[in-house]
Scaffold this motif. Structure first.
Motif, PDB file in Angstrom:
ATOM      1  N   PRO A  68      -1.827   7.769 -20.236  1.00 28.51           N
ATOM      2  CA  PRO A  68      -1.646   7.376 -18.719  1.00 28.51           C
ATOM      3  C   PRO A  68      -1.573   5.455 -18.628  1.00 28.51           C
ATOM      4  O   PRO A  68      -2.413   5.001 -19.154  1.00 28.51           O
ATOM      5  CB  PRO A  68      -2.848   7.700 -18.253  1.00 28.51           C
ATOM      6  CG  PRO A  68      -3.558   8.808 -19.165  1.00 28.51           C
ATOM      7  CD  PRO A  68      -3.139   8.427 -20.536  1.00 28.51           C
ATOM      8  N   HIS A  69      -0.532   5.350 -17.823  1.00 29.27           N
ATOM      9  CA  HIS A  69      -0.721   3.702 -17.706  1.00 29.27           C
ATOM     10  C   HIS A  69       0.050   3.487 -16.206  1.00 29.27           C
ATOM     11  O   HIS A  69       0.471   4.445 -15.401  1.00 29.27           O
ATOM     12  CB  HIS A  69       0.710   3.368 -18.390  1.00 29.27           C
ATOM     13  CG  HIS A  69       1.976   3.812 -18.452  1.00 29.27           C
ATOM     14  ND1 HIS A  69       2.335   5.035 -18.782  1.00 29.27           N
ATOM     15  CD2 HIS A  69       2.951   3.215 -17.792  1.00 29.27           C
ATOM     16  CE1 HIS A  69       3.595   5.269 -18.526  1.00 29.27           C
ATOM     17  NE2 HIS A  69       4.020   3.984 -17.874  1.00 29.27           N
ATOM     18  N   LYS A  70      -0.303   2.290 -15.665  1.00 28.32           N
ATOM     19  CA  LYS A  70       0.132   2.029 -14.305  1.00 28.32           C
ATOM     20  C   LYS A  70       1.430   1.500 -14.318  1.00 28.32           C
ATOM     21  O   LYS A  70       1.710   0.655 -15.166  1.00 28.32           O
ATOM     22  CB  LYS A  70      -0.977   1.043 -14.044  1.00 28.32           C
ATOM     23  CG  LYS A  70      -0.594   0.410 -12.413  1.00 28.32           C
ATOM     24  CD  LYS A  70      -1.667  -0.472 -12.179  1.00 28.32           C
ATOM     25  CE  LYS A  70      -1.654  -1.236 -10.785  1.00 28.32           C
ATOM     26  NZ  LYS A  70      -2.525  -2.012 -10.304  1.00 28.32           N
ATOM     27  N   ALA A  71       2.255   2.016 -13.261  1.00 31.00           N
ATOM     28  CA  ALA A  71       3.682   1.342 -13.135  1.00 31.00           C
ATOM     29  C   ALA A  71       3.889   0.953 -11.758  1.00 31.00           C
ATOM     30  O   ALA A  71       3.555   1.741 -10.925  1.00 31.00           O
ATOM     31  CB  ALA A  71       4.609   2.931 -13.344  1.00 31.00           C
ATOM     32  N   TYR A  72       4.568   0.043 -11.539  1.00 33.60           N
ATOM     33  CA  TYR A  72       4.728  -0.680 -10.468  1.00 33.60           C
ATOM     34  C   TYR A  72       5.801  -0.079  -9.787  1.00 33.60           C
ATOM     35  O   TYR A  72       6.984  -0.081 -10.627  1.00 33.60           O
ATOM     36  CB  TYR A  72       4.946  -2.181 -10.471  1.00 33.60           C
ATOM     37  CG  TYR A  72       3.502  -2.890 -10.774  1.00 33.60           C
ATOM     38  CD1 TYR A  72       2.461  -3.136  -9.759  1.00 33.60           C
ATOM     39  CD2 TYR A  72       3.151  -3.381 -11.853  1.00 33.60           C
ATOM     40  CE1 TYR A  72       1.347  -3.787  -9.839  1.00 33.60           C
ATOM     41  CE2 TYR A  72       1.891  -4.062 -11.914  1.00 33.60           C
ATOM     42  CZ  TYR A  72       1.064  -4.151 -11.090  1.00 33.60           C
ATOM     43  OH  TYR A  72      -0.094  -4.796 -11.113  1.00 33.60           O
ATOM     44  N   ASN A 118      -1.255 -11.251 -11.013  1.00 39.10           N
ATOM     45  CA  ASN A 118      -1.675  -9.804 -10.798  1.00 39.10           C
ATOM     46  C   ASN A 118      -2.162  -9.445  -9.622  1.00 39.10           C
ATOM     47  O   ASN A 118      -1.606  -8.139  -9.198  1.00 39.10           O
ATOM     48  CB  ASN A 118      -2.605  -9.620 -12.249  1.00 39.10           C
ATOM     49  CG  ASN A 118      -1.900  -9.621 -13.751  1.00 39.10           C
ATOM     50  OD1 ASN A 118      -0.868  -9.384 -13.800  1.00 39.10           O
ATOM     51  ND2 ASN A 118      -2.987  -9.824 -14.576  1.00 39.10           N
ATOM     52  N   ASP A 122      -0.563  -6.501  -7.261  1.00 40.14           N
ATOM     53  CA  ASP A 122      -1.225  -5.348  -6.922  1.00 40.14           C
ATOM     54  C   ASP A 122      -1.255  -5.383  -5.247  1.00 40.14           C
ATOM     55  O   ASP A 122      -1.254  -3.993  -4.817  1.00 40.14           O
ATOM     56  CB  ASP A 122      -2.908  -5.397  -7.226  1.00 40.14           C
ATOM     57  CG  ASP A 122      -2.793  -5.137  -8.717  1.00 40.14           C
ATOM     58  OD1 ASP A 122      -1.848  -4.675  -9.387  1.00 40.14           O
ATOM     59  OD2 ASP A 122      -3.859  -5.890  -9.449  1.00 40.14           O
ATOM     60  N   SER A 127       2.099   1.047  -6.723  1.00 41.50           N
ATOM     61  CA  SER A 127       2.014   1.406  -7.868  1.00 41.50           C
ATOM     62  C   SER A 127       1.477   2.817  -7.940  1.00 41.50           C
ATOM     63  O   SER A 127       1.192   3.502  -7.157  1.00 41.50           O
ATOM     64  CB  SER A 127       1.210   0.494  -8.751  1.00 41.50           C
ATOM     65  OG  SER A 127      -0.207   0.589  -8.486  1.00 41.50           O
ATOM     66  N   LYS A 128       1.657   3.686  -9.263  1.00 36.38           N
ATOM     67  CA  LYS A 128       1.141   4.881  -9.333  1.00 36.38           C
ATOM     68  C   LYS A 128       0.764   5.091 -10.805  1.00 36.38           C
ATOM     69  O   LYS A 128       1.439   4.199 -11.702  1.00 36.38           O
ATOM     70  CB  LYS A 128       2.122   5.872  -8.958  1.00 36.38           C
ATOM     71  CG  LYS A 128       3.295   5.990  -9.810  1.00 36.38           C
ATOM     72  CD  LYS A 128       4.335   7.120  -9.127  1.00 36.38           C
ATOM     73  CE  LYS A 128       5.574   7.188  -9.926  1.00 36.38           C
ATOM     74  NZ  LYS A 128       6.597   8.276  -9.651  1.00 36.38           N
ATOM     75  N   ILE A 129      -0.081   5.829 -11.203  1.00 35.00           N
ATOM     76  CA  ILE A 129      -0.438   6.168 -12.541  1.00 35.00           C
ATOM     77  C   ILE A 129       0.447   7.211 -13.250  1.00 35.00           C
ATOM     78  O   ILE A 129       0.561   8.188 -12.749  1.00 35.00           O
ATOM     79  CB  ILE A 129      -2.013   6.575 -12.661  1.00 35.00           C
ATOM     80  CG1 ILE A 129      -2.888   5.538 -12.164  1.00 35.00           C
ATOM     81  CG2 ILE A 129      -2.431   6.841 -13.991  1.00 35.00           C
ATOM     82  CD1 ILE A 129      -2.846   4.264 -12.753  1.00 35.00           C
ATOM     83  N   MET A 130       1.052   6.822 -14.301  1.00 40.93           N
ATOM     84  CA  MET A 130       2.299   7.524 -14.924  1.00 40.93           C
ATOM     85  C   MET A 130       1.320   8.583 -16.022  1.00 40.93           C
ATOM     86  O   MET A 130       0.916   7.744 -16.900  1.00 40.93           O
ATOM     87  CB  MET A 130       3.065   6.855 -15.486  1.00 40.93           C
ATOM     88  CG  MET A 130       4.082   6.032 -14.473  1.00 40.93           C
ATOM     89  SD  MET A 130       4.898   7.036 -13.150  1.00 40.93           S
ATOM     90  CE  MET A 130       6.150   7.743 -14.465  1.00 40.93           C
ATOM     91  N   SER A 131       1.003   9.672 -15.805  1.00 37.23           N
ATOM     92  CA  SER A 131       0.272  10.251 -16.924  1.00 37.23           C
ATOM     93  C   SER A 131       1.213  10.652 -18.196  1.00 37.23           C
ATOM     94  O   SER A 131       0.858  10.953 -19.378  1.00 37.23           O
ATOM     95  CB  SER A 131      -0.609  11.385 -16.643  1.00 37.23           C
ATOM     96  OG  SER A 131       0.492  12.447 -15.793  1.00 37.23           O
TER      97      SER A 131
END
Length: 332
Positions: A68-72, A118, A122, A127-131
């Motif tokens: 999982p990572h953060k994607a803007y 950063n 934010d 942004s959303k978390i891409m799992s």
């Protein structure tokens, strides 16, 4: 030696590492895909065998799972708000660094810039978390409806047992397979034509293998642990560097070449370099995306020029600039 040569010729790796009779390994297991073998253990044996090798083997290679990572979501970003905020910070940063540059290290200047950038991202970029990534992007809503219709037809035919229901299910299944196959081929063709990045991303997503670097030998012992393999390669790279004898340096004649003048970093030059960045490239170790650097090049150029100038004047490099992500490439 013939067995060793045969294993090397066919890229075979022997997976049993513990002795099965006294100090010898009599039970061998060779494979071309070490990732299939999850574990190799030796259990109590019989007769003249002290132990019998037992291997736990996966019937299919492991899939590469994306963390999982953060994607803007840059398409929804408030760019005017970002530029106004960075312009305000740029004026504040440059005035402060100009007055107390002698007391502020390059690491502190870089950390302040990175932290504020950063925070701004934010605040102004959703942004959303891409799992995980969509493994089947060619499956459209129309195909999903056809798949549900096929499942309903199958359930009905299985429940009734009528030949007409089975014929209906077979017809729907054939149509669904035909449309899915056409959509898949169209997607692959479009991906191959659009860009190399999308093509290799597609290849990575469908890849099921995670072989990585094969086991390495260290002083005759086979090493499979990832950290130990990294240490072995790092030691090998370090060993090829020239070790200068600093205690017996030769006398250097008087240098007649005029000294180089002091290098001055100009803001317009930095802005031009930022605007030339490829925004589709991935972020480096610092986590800063080239897209935000390119979009806000005018606002960020004065800040970065101050940091670069301070780095040249002091000979200091921030920690982020001294780190790098290293990937191995197989040479043919």
């Amino acid at each position: 030696m013939q067995m060793i040569d045969l294993a090397n010729d066919f890229n075979l790796e022997q997976m049993v590492t513990e002795p099965t009779r006294k100090n010898n390994i009599l039970d061998l297991f060779f494979t071309t895909n070490a990732t299939l073998v999850e574990k190799s253990i030796v259990i109590p044996g019989m007769s003249d065998h002290d132990g019998i090798a037992m291997l736990i083997i996966n019937t299919s290679p492991k899939r590469n799972k994306q963390k999982p990572h953060k994607a803007y979501l840059y398409n929804k970003a408030d760019m005017p708000g970002i530029k106004n905020e960075l312009n305000r910070f740029s004026n504040e940063f440059c005035n402060k660094s100009h007055t107390i540059s002698g007391n502020v290290s390059v690491e502190e200047m870089w950390s302040e810039f990175k932290s504020h950038l950063n925070t701004t991202m934010d605040k102004y970029i959703p942004s959303k978390i891409m799992s995980k990534q969509n493994k089947t992007p060619w499956i459209s809503p129309t195909i999903k409806r056809m798949q549900r219709r096929k499942q309903r037809a199958y359930n009905k035919a299985r429940k009734s047992g009528n030949s007409s229901d089975w014929d209906n299910f077979t017809s729907i299944r054939k149509d669904t397979h035909k449309v899915t196959k056409f959509s898949y081929r169209k997607y692959v063709r479009d991906v191959c034509l659009d860009s190399k990045k999308q093509f290799w991303s597609f290849i990575k997503n469908i890849s099921k293998d995670s072989t990585g670097i094969s086991a390495l030998k260290d002083h005759g012992a086979l090493v499979s642990d990832n950290k130990q393999k990294a240490d072995i390669l790092n030691n090998q790279f370090c060993s090829v560097f020239t070790q200068e004898d600093i205690h017996s340096t030769p006398n250097i004649a008087q240098n007649t070449t005029p000294p180089i003048e002091n290098i001055t970093i100009h803001t317009p030059g930095i802005e031009k370099l930022l605007k030339d960045l490829n925004q589709n490239k991935a972020a480096g170790v610092d986590g800063i995306s080239p897209r935000i650097l390119k979009e806000a090049a005018h606002e960020l150029a004065p800040i970065l020029s101050k940091i670069f100038q301070a780095s040249l004047d002091t000979g200091e490099l921030p920690l982020d600039w001294r780190n790098a992500n290293i990937s191995r490439f197989i040479k043919g």
